[in-house]
Every structure is written in structure tokens, then in C-alpha cells.
Design a protein around this motif. Structure first.
Motif, short mmCIF file in Angstrom:
data_model
loop_
_atom_site.label_atom_id
_atom_site.label_comp_id
_atom_site.label_asym_id
_atom_site.label_seq_id
_atom_site.Cartn_x
_atom_site.Cartn_y
_atom_site.Cartn_z
N LYS A 26 12.91 46.37 9.46
CA LYS A 26 12.21 45.15 9.07
C LYS A 26 13.24 44.04 8.91
O LYS A 26 14.32 44.27 8.38
CB LYS A 26 11.46 45.35 7.75
N THR A 27 12.89 42.87 9.40
CA THR A 27 13.76 41.70 9.23
C THR A 27 13.09 40.70 8.30
O THR A 27 11.89 40.77 8.04
CB THR A 27 14.04 41.00 10.57
N GLY A 28 13.88 39.76 7.82
CA GLY A 28 13.33 38.69 7.00
C GLY A 28 14.26 37.50 6.99
O GLY A 28 15.48 37.66 6.98
N THR A 29 13.67 36.31 7.04
CA THR A 29 14.43 35.07 6.94
C THR A 29 13.84 34.28 5.78
O THR A 29 12.65 33.99 5.77
CB THR A 29 14.34 34.25 8.24
N SER A 30 14.65 33.93 4.80
CA SER A 30 14.13 33.28 3.60
C SER A 30 13.88 31.80 3.86
O SER A 30 14.26 31.24 4.89
CB SER A 30 15.09 33.47 2.42
N ARG A 84 24.19 27.50 1.49
CA ARG A 84 23.83 26.51 2.51
C ARG A 84 22.97 27.15 3.60
O ARG A 84 23.17 28.31 3.96
CB ARG A 84 25.10 25.93 3.15
N PRO A 85 22.01 26.41 4.17
CA PRO A 85 21.19 26.95 5.26
C PRO A 85 22.05 27.33 6.46
O PRO A 85 23.13 26.77 6.68
CB PRO A 85 20.25 25.80 5.61
N MET A 86 21.53 28.25 7.26
CA MET A 86 22.29 28.78 8.40
C MET A 86 21.93 28.12 9.72
O MET A 86 21.90 28.77 10.76
CB MET A 86 22.07 30.29 8.51
N ARG A 87 21.60 26.84 9.72
CA ARG A 87 21.31 26.12 10.95
C ARG A 87 20.24 26.81 11.79
O ARG A 87 20.41 27.07 12.98
CB ARG A 87 22.59 25.94 11.79
N GLU A 88 19.15 27.16 11.13
CA GLU A 88 18.00 27.79 11.78
C GLU A 88 18.35 29.12 12.45
O GLU A 88 17.76 29.49 13.46
CB GLU A 88 17.35 26.83 12.78
N MET A 89 19.28 29.83 11.87
CA MET A 89 19.67 31.15 12.39
C MET A 89 18.68 32.20 11.88
O MET A 89 18.56 32.43 10.68
CB MET A 89 21.08 31.51 11.96
N LEU A 90 17.97 32.83 12.80
CA LEU A 90 17.00 33.85 12.44
C LEU A 90 17.70 35.17 12.12
O LEU A 90 18.78 35.46 12.66
CB LEU A 90 16.00 34.07 13.57
N SER A 91 17.08 35.99 11.29
CA SER A 91 17.68 37.26 10.90
C SER A 91 17.86 38.20 12.09
O SER A 91 18.77 39.03 12.10
CB SER A 91 16.82 37.93 9.83
N ILE A 92 16.99 38.10 13.11
CA ILE A 92 17.11 39.00 14.26
C ILE A 92 18.43 38.75 14.99
O ILE A 92 18.96 39.65 15.66
CB ILE A 92 15.91 38.82 15.21
N ARG A 93 19.00 37.55 14.84
CA ARG A 93 20.29 37.25 15.45
C ARG A 93 21.45 37.31 14.45
O ARG A 93 22.57 37.60 14.82
CB ARG A 93 20.28 35.86 16.11
N ALA A 94 21.15 37.03 13.18
CA ALA A 94 22.21 36.97 12.18
C ALA A 94 22.54 38.33 11.58
O ALA A 94 23.72 38.69 11.45
CB ALA A 94 21.81 36.00 11.06
N ALA A 95 21.52 39.09 11.19
CA ALA A 95 21.74 40.35 10.47
C ALA A 95 21.44 41.58 11.30
O ALA A 95 22.09 42.62 11.14
CB ALA A 95 20.88 40.37 9.20
N ALA A 96 20.46 41.51 12.20
CA ALA A 96 20.02 42.69 12.93
C ALA A 96 21.10 43.34 13.80
O ALA A 96 21.19 44.57 13.87
CB ALA A 96 18.79 42.36 13.77
N PRO A 97 21.96 42.57 14.51
CA PRO A 97 22.98 43.24 15.34
C PRO A 97 23.93 44.12 14.53
O PRO A 97 24.28 45.23 14.97
CB PRO A 97 23.72 42.06 15.99
#
Length: 365
Positions: free
Chosen positions: A136-140, A167-180
Motif C-alpha cells: 500500500k502506498t500513501g501520499t500525505s 517541506r513539500p516534495m514538489r508533487e513527488m508521489l509515493s509510488i516514485r519516492a518510497a516504493a522503489p
């Protein structure tokens, strides 16, 4: 989230794809306070209370510790038992049951279903490991955090991605930021694990579950007009009993056309109607939203522009709306929205010679 309305969506797809509107609908049925209390039973230690977060906690406005998240998902893998995470093998915290084995087995089965994630993530996302692994992914809110969490039968892995100062991650989704990173760790662990199958025959609780073939669109028993079917897991006794046949008709050109329940009338006449679906003919005008004599309360914690009512009727045809005699102009997408203002309001809907009147109240906190 993606500024689109998807129409009919089954629970499996809604959860697997992290769809926001179904989450809000589910919380509305359960109750915001009850839902928040249930999260605490799973071990979440939110620093502020429900009165601060409001119902927005269901979409990620509450501060959540990664450790608590990992502990809760480990409880899912254990079949619905919660326990405080520990760092020493000699520490044995109390274990308490917070959900049934059958219910958690269904949730696990959904989180293992890569096909159910296709609409949001496609079939080759980092979550597709080739084994039955729950994920499961999630983006706050505001792209502040991205996380991915999941488990096999022996390990629970949770990954957080973000900036340490919030600070916000410049619209970085969790599927690209955390999932890999999560996938890389999980692949190493899978080398010594057996693939997960949370509802394998003979497993505790599985005797109370039934896997039934259903229509992919309707969630009902398949009829000859279903273009695709899928297996779905149910608590025994809750399986669908009716056929999907009433959801289809033959159009004038001889092609099969989808017929949705009347609550989809607004969606059917919107530009989001990718199914080219219709609703049954209905010649009686009724106001569906706002409900008669409804009471709304303005929130101090939300911007005024976000506190609006969407007006809707039982008809699929266009409707003119008036509030206290003043005509309301539809938005560009055809929806009719009205910003909350304190007072008692009379709303009128007019369509093809029919008129219906209702009242509602808006209160300050």
C-alpha cells in the motif's frame, strides 16, 4: 485527487488504487470519531485529537509515525491483532484483537492484487514483485510525505520519503519516492520467504470465506452481457445474490449499453462518463442533495472555498437551481456548487416544467 470522477468503482479497486472519494464515503458510513478511535486501537499515536484533524485524517492530514504504521500492517499480517512494536526479542508486549481474521484476510487479499492496482499504478509499478506480497502506498496532504508499506508472511517493511523539515516534495508521489526502495528491500527478503497467500485452503478463518466469480463492472453475479469477470472474496453469507443483467440494455445501434442506478445520473451526463452509460428513465424531479432539512456546520479549520454543497437531482437532464430566489450558475464541468453561508436557505430545482423546493440550514461553529 486526479480531478476526475470515475463512476462505478468496486471496493477492491478503490482500496488498491488509493481512491479518495470512496475513502470519504466509507468514513461517512462509519463516522469520523469511530474511525479515528479504531486507528488508535491499531497503535497509531496521533499527537493531536480528532477535533483538530477533522475527517481529513482519512486522506492524510494527521501526523503518523512510521513505526506505528509498520506495527499496524504487521497486525494485519497476524490476522487482525495489534501489539506495540518492540526492539528487543525479550520484550513481549500484550497482543489484542482489533479485527476478525476473515476481515483482515479480505484486506490482505486486496493489497496483494496487482491487477486491482492497474488503474492507478499500471501493472509494472514497483509494487509488482511477481509474488503475492501485500503493498500500500500513501501520499500525505500537500506532498509532505510519501510512504510505502507491505508484508509477506515473515516480514513487514515500511518506507518513508520526505524532507526532514516538512517541506513539500514538489508533487513527488509515493509510488516514485518510497516504493522503489521498499521494493528493493522486499525482493531481498523474498529470496528466503515463501510467497504470501493469506487465504490459502485450510488457513484459520478461511472456512468462513468464499471466492465468487463476479462481473468486473457491477460486482454482481455475471450475466451473458458482462465483458469481463473477476474472482472476489466474500464473508460467507454476503455473496451477491442478484445478476448483473439489469445493468445492461441494447442501444439503438444494437450494441450493449450500461445502465447505472439513478444515483449516477449526474456522472452519466458529465464528461467523465467513459462508459457511455445511462440511467433508467425518470420523469419525477426530486432533490437528492442537499437533503431536505439538512444542517451543515462551517469549520474554522478549512478555507471557505473548500466548504461547498453540490446540488443534485434525480433526473439526468439539466436542472436550473435557485437559492433564496437567486439563480446559481453551474461550473464549467456542469456541476452546481454552493459555498456555505450561515442562515436558513430555500433551494429550488426546476427542470422541464417541474419544480421542487426544499430547505436547509447552515450554522457557524
Amino acid at each position: 485527487y486526479d480531478k476526475r470522477f470515475l463512476g462505478p468503482v468496486r471496493v477492491r479497486e478503490a482500496l488498491a488504487c488509493s481512491l479518495n472519494v470512496p475513502a470519504v464515503v466509507a468514513l461517512g458510513r462509519l463516522g469520523a470519531r469511530e474511525g479515528f478511535s479504531d486507528l488508535q486501537k491499531w497503535g497509531f499515536q496521533c499527537p493531536r485529537g480528532i477535533d483538530t484533524y477533522g475527517a481529513g485524517f482519512i486522506l492524510g492530514n494527521a501526523e503518523i509515525r512510521l513505526l506505528d504504521l509498520a506495527g499496524a500492517y504487521a497486525g494485519l499480517e497476524r490476522g487482525g491483532t495489534a501489539a506495540r512494536p518492540v526492539f528487543l526479542p525479550t520484550d513481549h508486549p500484550p497482543v489484542k484483537r482489533v479485527a476478525s481474521r476473515e476481515a483482515t484476510a479480505i484486506i490482505e487479499d486486496i493489497l496483494c492484487d496487482n491487477n486491482a492496482r492497474e488503474r492507478a499504478f499500471d501493472l509494472s509499478s514497483p509494487l509488482a514483485l511477481g509474488a503475492r506480497v501485500a503493498a500500500k502506498t500513501g501520499t500525505s496532504s500537500g506532498f509532505r510525505d510519501g510512504w510505502t508499506v507491505g508484508f509477506d508472511k515473515d516480514h513487514t517493511v515500511a518506507v518513508w520519503a520526505g524532507n526532514m523539515d516538512g517541506r513539500p516534495m514538489r508533487e513527488m508521489l509515493s509510488i516514485r519516492a518510497a516504493a522503489p526502495l521498499w521494493a528493493a528491500m522486499m525482493k531481498v527478503l523474498l529470496e528466503k520467504d515463501h510467497p504470501l497467500d493469506p487465504v490459502q485452503p485450510g488457513a484459520e478463518g478461511a472456512e468462513n470465506l468464499a471466492r465468487v466469480e463476479i462481473g468486473k463492472l457491477t460486482g454482481l453475479l455475471p450475466s451473458a452481457r458482462d465483458s469481463e469477470t473477476v474472482p472476489e472474496l466474500f464473508l460467507k453469507g454476503t455473496e451477491p445474490k442478484s445478476s448483473s443483467a439489469d445493468w445492461f440494455t441494447t442501444a439503438g445501434d444494437g450494441k450493449t449499453q450500461v445502465v447505472l442506478p439513478s444515483e449516477f445520473a449526474e456522472w452519466c451526463r458529465s464528461r467523465w462518463n467513459y462508459l457511455d452509460a445511462i440511467v433508467p428513465p425518470n420523469n419525477t424531479l426530486a432533490i437528492l442533495s442537499p437533503k431536505p432539512n439538512a444542517t451543515f456546520e462551517i469549520s474554522d479549520s478549512l478555507p471557505a472555498a473548500q466548504q461547498m454543497i453540490e446540488f443534485s437531482t434525480s433526473l439526468s437532464r439539466a436542472t436550473e437551481w435557485f437559492v433564496n430566489g437567486e439563480k446559481i450558475t453551474p461550473q464549467a464541468d456542469g456541476r452546481v456548487m454552493w459555498r456555505l453561508q450561515p442562515g436558513q436557505w430555500n433551494v429550488s430545482a426546476i427542470s422541464e416544467g417541474q419544480r421542487v423546493d426544499s430547505t436547509f440550514t447552515v450554522e457557524n461553529p
